[in-house]
Scaffold this motif. Sequence first.
Motif, PDB file in Angstrom:
ATOM      1  N   VAL A  27       0.839  -1.198   0.000  1.00 54.65           N
ATOM      2  CA  VAL A  27       0.000   0.000   0.000  1.00 54.65           C
ATOM      3  C   VAL A  27       0.877   1.253   0.000  1.00 54.65           C
ATOM      4  N   THR A  41      -5.410   6.755  -0.031  1.00 53.22           N
ATOM      5  CA  THR A  41      -4.535   5.630   0.326  1.00 53.22           C
ATOM      6  C   THR A  41      -5.320   4.560   1.077  1.00 53.22           C
ATOM      7  N   GLY A  45      -5.876   1.137  -0.594  1.00 53.66           N
ATOM      8  CA  GLY A  45      -5.182   0.115   0.203  1.00 53.66           C
ATOM      9  C   GLY A  45      -6.120  -0.998   0.639  1.00 53.66           C
ATOM     10  N   THR A  49      -5.906  -4.806  -0.785  1.00 56.00           N
ATOM     11  CA  THR A  49      -5.772  -5.892   0.194  1.00 56.00           C
ATOM     12  C   THR A  49      -6.890  -6.921  -0.010  1.00 56.00           C
ATOM     13  N   VAL A 162      -6.098   0.074   6.883  1.00 59.42           N
ATOM     14  CA  VAL A 162      -4.900   0.815   6.455  1.00 59.42           C
ATOM     15  C   VAL A 162      -4.721   1.961   7.445  1.00 59.42           C
TER      16      VAL A 162
END
Length: 291
Positions: A27, A41, A45, A49, A162
Motif C-alpha cells: 500500500v 490511500t 489500500g 488488500t 490501512v
Amino acid sequence: MQHDELWIGTMLEGKARWVAVRTTDTVEEARRRHGMSPVATAALGRLMTGALILASSLKGEESITLRLLGDGPLEGVVAVGNAQGNVRGYVREPRVDLPLKATGKLDVATAVGHGELAVSRSLQNGEVYTGMVPLVSGEIAEDLVHYLLTSEQIPSAMLLGVLVEKDYHVAGAAGFLIQPLPGATEEDIQAIERLLEQLQVGISELVAQSLGMEELLDHLMGELPYHVLERRAVGFSCTCSKARLSDTLVSLGEKEIANLISDGKAELVCHFCNENYLFNKDELQQIWERA
Ligand code: ZN
C-alpha cells in the motif's frame, strides 16, 4: 524486518478457512507511485488488500478485478490481484482530502460514495465473468462480504485496515477473511462472529506494531486454535511495459500516430502504476509502420 505476506489456513477443526495478509509495503508503494492523500490511500489500500485475499483462491494465470463505482470524490477505485500474489490499482482522483470522521478515522465511505461494486474474474481460457452488487457501506470490507454472500453464496467475515501516519506514510495495512466451510455448525459461526467482535484494536494498528504474521494471527484468533496451510509473498506489481504501450499506440491508427510524429514525441502514463513511457520520433515512426 517484516515483509508483506499472505497466509492461508483452517480453524475450528477444519470447519472454516481463513486468509490473513500483511500489505503495509504494498500500500505504501501505491501511495508513493500515485501521490495519494490519506483517504485515497486508505480506500485503494483496502481494495488492493481485498483483491489479494480474493485472488488467493485463484489458479495459474487467473486474476480478479475489483472496481468501486461510487459517486464520491474519488470517482472510482480499481484494484487487480492475481494468483501469484501481485496486485496493482489506482483511484481516479488521488488527491481528495476530506475531514476525519467523529471517531478520528479516515472517511473512506464518503470518499467512495454510493454506487456499485463490480467484481470481474479473468479465467485461464481468457473468459471474464463480472458480478455487480450495490455498495452497502463504501467501507469496502462490508461491501466485499455482501458481494461474496449475494453473488457467490459464500458467507464470510472480513477485516481490511490501512493506518496512515500524519506524514502520509502507511504505518500498517492488512486484511483478514474467515469463511465457514460445509459442516460448520451454528456454534462455529457464532464463534467466528465473537472473534471479530472481541477485537479491541484495529488490524492495521496491530500490523503497525510490527507484529510478525504469527503474532498477528495469535491476536486475531484469540483462544481458537488454527492451522497454517500455505504462506506466500505478496506485493505491488504492474503488468505494463513499453512493448505493451506501443501496442496501444498501434491501435490508435495511422492518422493519430502521424499526429504524434509531427509533435516529435509521445508520452504515455500507465493508470495502474503511474509509470511514464516516452516514445521518440524514431520509435513513433516504427509504430506508424506497424499500424
Ligand atoms: Zn503499469
